[in-house]
Scaffold this active site. Structure first.
Site, PDB file in Angstrom:
ATOM      1  N   ARG A  36      22.788  58.039 -23.832  1.00  0.00           N
ATOM      2  CA  ARG A  36      23.793  58.169 -25.215  1.00  0.00           C
ATOM      3  C   ARG A  36      23.772  59.397 -25.822  1.00  0.00           C
ATOM      4  O   ARG A  36      24.770  59.825 -26.279  1.00  0.00           O
ATOM      5  CB  ARG A  36      23.028  57.094 -26.204  1.00  0.00           C
ATOM      6  CG  ARG A  36      23.130  55.778 -25.891  1.00  0.00           C
ATOM      7  CD  ARG A  36      22.632  54.851 -27.012  1.00  0.00           C
ATOM      8  NE  ARG A  36      23.643  54.526 -27.959  1.00  0.00           N
ATOM      9  CZ  ARG A  36      23.794  55.283 -29.170  1.00  0.00           C
ATOM     10  NH1 ARG A  36      22.667  56.177 -29.317  1.00  0.00           N
ATOM     11  NH2 ARG A  36      24.713  55.082 -29.881  1.00  0.00           N
ATOM     12  N   TYR A  95      27.742  60.389 -26.235  1.00  0.00           N
ATOM     13  CA  TYR A  95      28.141  60.434 -27.494  1.00  0.00           C
ATOM     14  C   TYR A  95      27.447  61.489 -28.371  1.00  0.00           C
ATOM     15  O   TYR A  95      27.635  61.447 -29.682  1.00  0.00           O
ATOM     16  CB  TYR A  95      27.690  59.171 -28.298  1.00  0.00           C
ATOM     17  CG  TYR A  95      27.745  57.785 -27.465  1.00  0.00           C
ATOM     18  CD1 TYR A  95      29.220  57.196 -27.144  1.00  0.00           C
ATOM     19  CD2 TYR A  95      27.099  56.999 -27.268  1.00  0.00           C
ATOM     20  CE1 TYR A  95      29.399  56.282 -26.353  1.00  0.00           C
ATOM     21  CE2 TYR A  95      26.962  55.431 -26.433  1.00  0.00           C
ATOM     22  CZ  TYR A  95      28.035  55.573 -26.270  1.00  0.00           C
ATOM     23  OH  TYR A  95      28.632  54.359 -25.433  1.00  0.00           O
ATOM     24  N   CYS A 114      20.388  67.076 -12.932  1.00  0.00           N
ATOM     25  CA  CYS A 114      21.096  68.298 -12.568  1.00  0.00           C
ATOM     26  C   CYS A 114      22.279  68.534 -13.372  1.00  0.00           C
ATOM     27  O   CYS A 114      23.505  68.738 -13.042  1.00  0.00           O
ATOM     28  CB  CYS A 114      21.374  68.566 -11.297  1.00  0.00           C
ATOM     29  SG  CYS A 114      20.218  67.896  -9.933  1.00  0.00           S
TER      30      CYS A 114
HETATM   31  N1  LLP Z   1      30.448  42.058 -29.741  1.00  0.00           N
HETATM   32  C1  LLP Z   1      31.335  42.677 -28.955  1.00  0.00           C
HETATM   33  C2  LLP Z   1      32.792  42.292 -28.440  1.00  0.00           C
HETATM   34  C3  LLP Z   1      31.253  44.172 -28.628  1.00  0.00           C
HETATM   35  O1  LLP Z   1      31.986  44.847 -27.704  1.00  0.00           O
HETATM   36  C4  LLP Z   1      30.084  44.613 -28.758  1.00  0.00           C
HETATM   37  C5  LLP Z   1      29.565  45.992 -28.359  1.00  0.00           C
HETATM   38  C6  LLP Z   1      28.987  43.839 -29.745  1.00  0.00           C
HETATM   39  C7  LLP Z   1      29.399  42.641 -29.977  1.00  0.00           C
HETATM   40  C8  LLP Z   1      27.614  44.483 -30.169  1.00  0.00           C
HETATM   41  O2  LLP Z   1      27.636  45.492 -30.727  1.00  0.00           O
HETATM   42  P1  LLP Z   1      26.475  46.342 -31.361  1.00  0.00           P
HETATM   43  O3  LLP Z   1      25.965  45.270 -32.564  1.00  0.00           O
HETATM   44  O4  LLP Z   1      25.354  46.376 -30.420  1.00  0.00           O
HETATM   45  O5  LLP Z   1      26.763  47.529 -32.113  1.00  0.00           O
HETATM   46  N2  LLP Z   1      27.169  51.451 -25.497  1.00  0.00           N
HETATM   47  C9  LLP Z   1      27.407  51.922 -27.055  1.00  0.00           C
HETATM   48  C10 LLP Z   1      28.069  50.774 -27.858  1.00  0.00           C
HETATM   49  C11 LLP Z   1      29.233  50.386 -26.982  1.00  0.00           C
HETATM   50  C12 LLP Z   1      29.263  48.715 -27.545  1.00  0.00           C
HETATM   51  C13 LLP Z   1      30.102  47.943 -26.864  1.00  0.00           C
HETATM   52  N3  LLP Z   1      30.460  46.520 -27.555  1.00  0.00           N
HETATM   53  C14 LLP Z   1      26.354  52.519 -27.776  1.00  0.00           C
HETATM   54  O6  LLP Z   1      25.271  52.942 -26.820  1.00  0.00           O
HETATM   55  O7  LLP Z   1      26.084  52.845 -28.768  1.00  0.00           O
END
Ligand code: LLP
Length: 467
Positions: free
Chosen positions: A360, A364, A391
């Site tokens: 992350r 990001y 690296c």
């Molecule tokens: N529902 C759908 C359709 C989603 O695409 C996602 C996350 C969630 C629920 C859950 O979202 P949350 O409540 O966890 O924010 N890798 C990124 C976040 C990408 C999330 C993708 N979809 C990060 O590390 O912040």
């Protein structure tokens, strides 16, 4: 911009006996000064399970899950004009068999996005009625898996997919349960990469262009499909309710258009995206107890004013359930004083993991903090940067943190709020084995996911694995 040492030192917490509410519930400082997770010290955990290590506080995870379930149940009861609510845990944030069992025990359903996530949920004991399947590019095999298990919600992401779902359903002699994922045009969330409901991106069908309505009508008219309703997910790490409520209203308006023409829309899903505090100095996030009644009020007022039935409501939180429940433990390796242009130095502290276990910060620019976990130091604090062993110079674990001047090789650092999208986005970059995940809870520790070995890494390489 770098934050000053005095600002940062406020983040360093924890005298013996004291731990801030920012850490998972089971974390304390033991009398000897070590950070403890329930009955287990940080150093015990590392000697038993290897370093780095993801520690999931199961009680904290379970607690956060039940808080969502009860807040939604209180706000969206069943009967007397209301149709109840479902909280579906987004397994992409973190999935292990035990975590899935805990989620089910807490009354959550499960949101999955691939055959891998769906298959794990099924093997861990979930049944179709508790599951949803997302994905902007589902394979036929993924659709088949979902339909053959009577998955409760399959989220259609394109017009083409309506046809494919229909064919697969007909072939299997089943009726797929279908929701249409709508891009509502509300831009929200932290980084651009995690905002998902603005126009011109890959997810869902746009509201503005009429494609979402077209997909809903075509699904509702299809004899092989059971059209249930509409879905939106506007992004992640969202801290204010206004974008959620705006998006909810847009979905309700599309529902009205469909209802007026006789299409039934019994369910609406507003997705996930509820933000968390990554630093103790971050603003407090939305609490379920605050958010659920506001969402319910918005929906009820809208439906009552139009004399429409209130739909069954789903939400899909991931990060807000598992993020704060997870801590990563690392062992300190080399420590360097790097001269800066302004004549000062920055202390670079290298740990035994990095962007392979937490992508992350590199992806990001996400901020974290770190704490000396194996002892308490009375030495002055130094402005430090915790970096990984990969690296790449962007391989940063914590950009700015105040750490004691006597930090040494072998010390343990704890990085909080790594429960979401840490393990689940881990890689084998530089052929580094992925860490184990252990769960602590109810006085016990249990291994959720074992540490990868070098043999695991080589196992798929045909030249060396057969030797
Ligand atoms: N529902 C759908 C359709 C989603 O695409 C996602 C996350 C969630 C629920 C859950 O979202 P949350 O409540 O966890 O924010 N890798 C990124 C976040 C990408 C999330 C993708 N979809 C990060 O590390 O912040």
């Amino acid at each position: 911009m770098d934050r000053s040492l005095s600002q940062l030192s406020k983040l360093a917490c924890c005298e013996p006996g004291e731990v801030s509410a920012f850490w998972p519930w089971s974390v304390t400082r033991g009398e000897e000064g070590e950070l403890r997770f329930g009955n287990f010290s940080a150093s015990d955990l590392l000697s038993q399970f290897g370093s780095p290590l993801y520690v999931l506080d199961e009680d904290d995870f379970f607690g956060r899950a039940t808080v969502w379930v009860s807040a939604m149940a209180e706000s969206f009861w069943e009967g007397y004009g209301m149709s109840g609510a479902t909280v579906s845990y987004a397994t992409k944030a973190f999935a292990s068999g035990y975590a899935i069992k805990l989620a089910l025990d807490a009354g959550l359903s499960l949101d999955t996005a691939t055959a891998g996530e769906l298959g794990l949920a099924l093997r861990a004991g979930a049944v179709g009625a508790q599951l949803g399947l997302h994905g902007n590019n589902k394979s036929d095999a993924e659709l088949e898996l979902a339909i053959s298990h009577d998955v409760a919600h399959i989220y259609v992401d394109s017009l083409e997919e309506v046809e494919r779902l229909s064919h697969v359903s007909a072939r299997l002699g089943k009726r797929a349960n279908v929701m249409v994922r709508v891009t509502t045009g509300v831009h929200a969330g932290g980084h651009d990469f995690i905002a998902t409901a603005h126009e011109d991106q890959k997810f869902g069908l746009s509201l503005a262009s009429g494609q979402a309505e077209q997909a809903a009508r075509s699904a509702a008219a299809n004899e092989h499909l059971n059209f249930l309703g509409l879905h939106c997910h506007i992004g992640s790490q969202i801290l204010s309710p206004s974008a959620f409520l705006e998006s909810a209203l847009r979905l309700l308006k599309l529902r009205s258009v469909l209802l007026e023409s006789g299409v039934e829309v019994p369910e609406l899903n507003f997705g996930g995206g509820y933000g968390v505090r990554y630093l103790p100095s971050d603003p407090l996030p939305l609490s379920p107890a605050e958010f659920a009644p506001r969402l319910a009020q918005t929906i009820r007022e809208y439906c009552l004013s139009r004399q429409e039935s209130v739909p069954h409501v789903l939400i899909e939180p991931g990060r807000s359930i598992v993020g704060p429940a997870g801590v990563t433990l690392y062992q300190v390796g080399s420590i360097k004083e790097v001269p800066l242009e302004d004549g000062t130095t920055r202390t670079y502290v290298s740990v035994d993991g990095g962007m392979s276990d937490n992508l992350r910060p590199a992806l990001y620019g996400a901020s974290y903090t770190a704490l000396l976990a194996n002892r308490v130091s009375r030495e002055p604090l130094r402005l430090s940067r915790v970096v990984g062993k990969h690296c790449e110079s962007g391989d940063i674990v914590v950009r700015d943190v105040a750490l004691p001047a006597d930090l040494q090789r072998g010390d343990i650092l704890a990085v909080p709020v790594t429960g979401a999208y840490g393990s689940s986005m881990a890689s084998n970059y530089n052929l580094v084995p992925r860490p184990a995940v252990v769960g602590v809870g109810a006085g016990q520790v249990r291994l959720h996911i074992r540490r990868e070995s070098e043999e695991d890494l080589w196992a798929r390489d045909l030249l060396v694995s057969e030797k």
